[in-house]
Scaffold this motif. Structure first.
Motif, PDB file in Angstrom:
ATOM      1  N   MET A   1       0.852  -1.199   0.000  1.00  0.00           N
ATOM      2  CA  MET A   1       0.000   0.000   0.000  1.00  0.00           C
ATOM      3  C   MET A   1       0.882   1.241   0.000  1.00  0.00           C
ATOM      4  O   MET A   1       1.764   1.369   0.843  1.00  0.00           O
ATOM      5  N   TRP A   4      -2.421   5.983   2.241  1.00  0.00           N
ATOM      6  CA  TRP A   4      -3.570   5.700   3.102  1.00  0.00           C
ATOM      7  C   TRP A   4      -4.028   6.999   3.728  1.00  0.00           C
ATOM      8  O   TRP A   4      -3.219   7.814   4.161  1.00  0.00           O
ATOM      9  N   LEU A 149       2.219   0.994   6.188  1.00  0.00           N
ATOM     10  CA  LEU A 149       0.907   1.575   5.913  1.00  0.00           C
ATOM     11  C   LEU A 149      -0.167   0.502   5.882  1.00  0.00           C
ATOM     12  O   LEU A 149      -1.274   0.707   6.371  1.00  0.00           O
ATOM     13  N   ARG A 150       0.178  -0.647   5.298  1.00  0.00           N
ATOM     14  CA  ARG A 150      -0.778  -1.750   5.242  1.00  0.00           C
ATOM     15  C   ARG A 150      -1.153  -2.202   6.656  1.00  0.00           C
ATOM     16  O   ARG A 150      -2.312  -2.388   6.982  1.00  0.00           O
ATOM     17  N   ALA A 153      -3.277   0.522   8.404  1.00  0.00           N
ATOM     18  CA  ALA A 153      -4.642   0.548   7.896  1.00  0.00           C
ATOM     19  C   ALA A 153      -5.424  -0.656   8.446  1.00  0.00           C
ATOM     20  O   ALA A 153      -6.577  -0.521   8.851  1.00  0.00           O
TER      21      ALA A 153
END
Ligand code: ADP
Ligand code: MG
Length: 159
Positions: A1, A4, A149-150, A153
């Motif tokens: 990712m 976000w 970020l993954r 999130a």
């Protein structure tokens, strides 16, 4: 990712987001914080520092006059505030590059003052919406590790 976006509706929520990110972060990591005065850069940095293991009794403040504060967490935490930066020479004198990509996590308020950086980084733009709402746009740049970020999130949507 790669990107976000999230909105918070209180100072506590912004702090908590920083704390979650801090827990997930591993050095070397450079985090650039952008946004106008009062956007929440320092609050986010305070959450980040706690998440990185800086003890609650250690005060985390914007290093507006000194440009750099250094805290000991589970890794070194370098907290910059470039609001009063007078040009690139001053950054070099501070040894910015060594902190930006070294043994710790570097948090940079007023990253707009950096004309460029050669290092992979996580860019966080904070925007003031109505009342206590803030929009945070997180972007992994320059080949930065997108896993963070993954994970962030995923952790956010589980709450
Ligand atoms: P900056 O470092 O960007 O100038 P600070 O973190 O010092 O900003 O201050 C943010 C101010 O905005 C604080 O007074 C805080 O209480 C207020 N605030 C209101 N809502 C929020 C929110 N959702 N997130 C962060 N700060 C908020
Ligand atoms: Mg600040």
């Amino acid at each position: 990712m790669h990107q976000w976006q999230v909105e918070t509706d209180s100072p506590e929520a912004t702090f908590a987001l920083g704390q979650r990110l801090g827990r997930l972060a591993t050095p070397p990591l450079l985090i650039l914080l952008r946004g106008e005065l009062g956007a929440g850069k320092t609050l986010l940095a305070q959450g980040l520092a706690r998440g990185l293991g800086v003890p609650a009794e250690v005060a985390v403040h914007s290093p507006t006059y000194t440009l750099l504060n250094h805290y000991a967490g589970r890794c070194p935490v370098y907290h910059f505030d470039l609001y009063r930066l007078n040009g690139a020479d001053e950054l070099e004198e501070l040894g910015f590059d060594e902190f930006a990509h070294g043994d710790g996590v570097a948090l940079v308020e007023w990253a707009e003052r950096l004309d460029r950086t050669d290092f992979p980084h996580l860019d966080i733009a904070l925007e003031i919406l109505a009342g206590d709402r803030r929009r945070l746009q997180l972007t992994a740049r320059g080949g930065a590790d997108e896993r963070l970020l993954r994970q962030l999130a995923a952790a956010g949507s589980m709450e």
